[in-house]
Design a protein around this motif. Structure first.
Motif, short mmCIF file in Angstrom:
data_model
loop_
_atom_site.label_atom_id
_atom_site.label_comp_id
_atom_site.label_asym_id
_atom_site.label_seq_id
_atom_site.Cartn_x
_atom_site.Cartn_y
_atom_site.Cartn_z
N GLU A 13 -3.36 -10.43 -0.17
CA GLU A 13 -2.25 -11.20 -0.73
C GLU A 13 -1.40 -10.39 -1.71
O GLU A 13 -0.27 -10.76 -1.98
CB GLU A 13 -2.78 -12.46 -1.40
CG GLU A 13 -3.37 -13.40 -0.36
CD GLU A 13 -3.58 -14.80 -0.89
OE1 GLU A 13 -2.98 -15.15 -1.92
OE2 GLU A 13 -4.33 -15.54 -0.25
N GLY A 14 -1.91 -9.30 -2.20
CA GLY A 14 -1.15 -8.45 -3.11
C GLY A 14 -0.43 -7.36 -2.34
O GLY A 14 -0.23 -7.45 -1.13
N THR A 15 -0.05 -6.32 -3.05
CA THR A 15 0.66 -5.20 -2.43
C THR A 15 -0.20 -3.95 -2.48
O THR A 15 -0.68 -3.57 -3.55
CB THR A 15 1.99 -4.93 -3.17
OG1 THR A 15 2.78 -6.11 -3.11
CG2 THR A 15 2.74 -3.78 -2.54
N ILE A 16 -0.41 -3.33 -1.34
CA ILE A 16 -1.12 -2.06 -1.26
C ILE A 16 -0.15 -1.08 -0.60
O ILE A 16 0.28 -1.30 0.53
CB ILE A 16 -2.41 -2.19 -0.42
CG1 ILE A 16 -3.38 -3.17 -1.10
CG2 ILE A 16 -3.06 -0.81 -0.24
CD1 ILE A 16 -4.62 -3.48 -0.30
N PRO A 17 0.23 -0.01 -1.31
CA PRO A 17 1.19 0.93 -0.75
C PRO A 17 0.64 1.67 0.48
O PRO A 17 -0.48 2.16 0.46
CB PRO A 17 1.47 1.91 -1.89
CG PRO A 17 0.79 1.38 -3.10
CD PRO A 17 -0.19 0.34 -2.66
N VAL A 18 1.47 1.71 1.53
CA VAL A 18 1.11 2.39 2.76
C VAL A 18 2.28 3.28 3.16
O VAL A 18 3.45 2.91 2.99
CB VAL A 18 0.81 1.37 3.89
CG1 VAL A 18 0.54 2.09 5.21
CG2 VAL A 18 -0.36 0.49 3.52
N HIS A 19 1.96 4.47 3.67
CA HIS A 19 3.00 5.41 4.10
C HIS A 19 2.84 5.79 5.56
O HIS A 19 1.73 5.87 6.07
CB HIS A 19 2.97 6.68 3.24
CG HIS A 19 3.40 6.44 1.84
ND1 HIS A 19 2.63 6.84 0.77
CD2 HIS A 19 4.47 5.83 1.31
CE1 HIS A 19 3.23 6.50 -0.36
NE2 HIS A 19 4.36 5.87 -0.05
N LEU A 20 3.98 6.05 6.19
CA LEU A 20 4.03 6.56 7.55
C LEU A 20 4.95 7.77 7.51
O LEU A 20 6.14 7.62 7.23
CB LEU A 20 4.58 5.51 8.52
CG LEU A 20 4.90 6.00 9.92
CD1 LEU A 20 3.63 6.41 10.65
CD2 LEU A 20 5.66 4.94 10.71
N GLU A 21 4.38 8.95 7.73
CA GLU A 21 5.16 10.19 7.74
C GLU A 21 6.03 10.32 6.48
O GLU A 21 7.20 10.68 6.55
CB GLU A 21 6.02 10.25 9.00
CG GLU A 21 5.19 10.25 10.27
CD GLU A 21 6.01 10.06 11.53
OE1 GLU A 21 7.24 9.83 11.45
OE2 GLU A 21 5.41 10.16 12.61
N GLU A 58 -2.94 5.19 3.41
CA GLU A 58 -2.93 4.37 2.21
C GLU A 58 -2.59 5.25 1.03
O GLU A 58 -3.21 6.30 0.82
CB GLU A 58 -4.31 3.73 2.03
CG GLU A 58 -4.37 2.75 0.90
CD GLU A 58 -5.69 2.01 0.86
OE1 GLU A 58 -5.92 1.32 -0.16
OE2 GLU A 58 -6.50 2.10 1.80
N ALA A 59 -1.57 4.85 0.29
CA ALA A 59 -1.13 5.64 -0.87
C ALA A 59 -2.14 5.46 -2.00
O ALA A 59 -2.55 4.33 -2.31
CB ALA A 59 0.26 5.21 -1.32
N LYS A 60 -2.55 6.55 -2.59
CA LYS A 60 -3.48 6.50 -3.72
C LYS A 60 -2.66 6.53 -5.00
O LYS A 60 -1.87 7.43 -5.22
CB LYS A 60 -4.44 7.69 -3.70
CG LYS A 60 -5.22 7.78 -2.41
CD LYS A 60 -6.14 6.61 -2.22
CE LYS A 60 -6.93 6.77 -0.92
NZ LYS A 60 -7.58 5.56 -0.51
N GLU A 61 -2.85 5.49 -5.82
CA GLU A 61 -2.07 5.43 -7.05
C GLU A 61 -2.77 6.15 -8.17
O GLU A 61 -3.92 6.35 -8.20
CB GLU A 61 -1.83 3.97 -7.44
CG GLU A 61 -0.99 3.27 -6.38
CD GLU A 61 -0.63 1.87 -6.80
OE1 GLU A 61 0.47 1.71 -7.36
OE2 GLU A 61 -1.43 0.97 -6.58
#
Length: 61
Positions: A13-21, A58-61
């Motif tokens: 339900e929250g936001t988890i940063p994800v990246h593609l290229e 998955e972006a690591k903060e």
């Protein structure tokens, strides 16, 4: 990323940063059977792609 983690992020339900290229993406759908995910790139709702979940990071903060 594996299919299970992509599904967890999609359902979270929250936001988890994800990246593609290197681009920030939102997971819109996960196709578990085929190991694919539909993502929206950036903030543009018409810029969607269907990619293998293996390409998502998955972006690591």
């Amino acid at each position: 990323m594996d299919v299970q983690r992509a599904k967890e992020i999609y359902q979270f339900e929250g936001t988890i940063p994800v990246h593609l290229e290197g681009d920030s993406v939102w997971i819109e759908n996960v196709d578990e059977a085929n190991g694919m995910a539909t993502v929206t790139v950036g903030n543009n709702p018409v810029n969607t792609k269907t990619v293998s979940v293996e390409h998502l990071k998955e972006a690591k903060e």
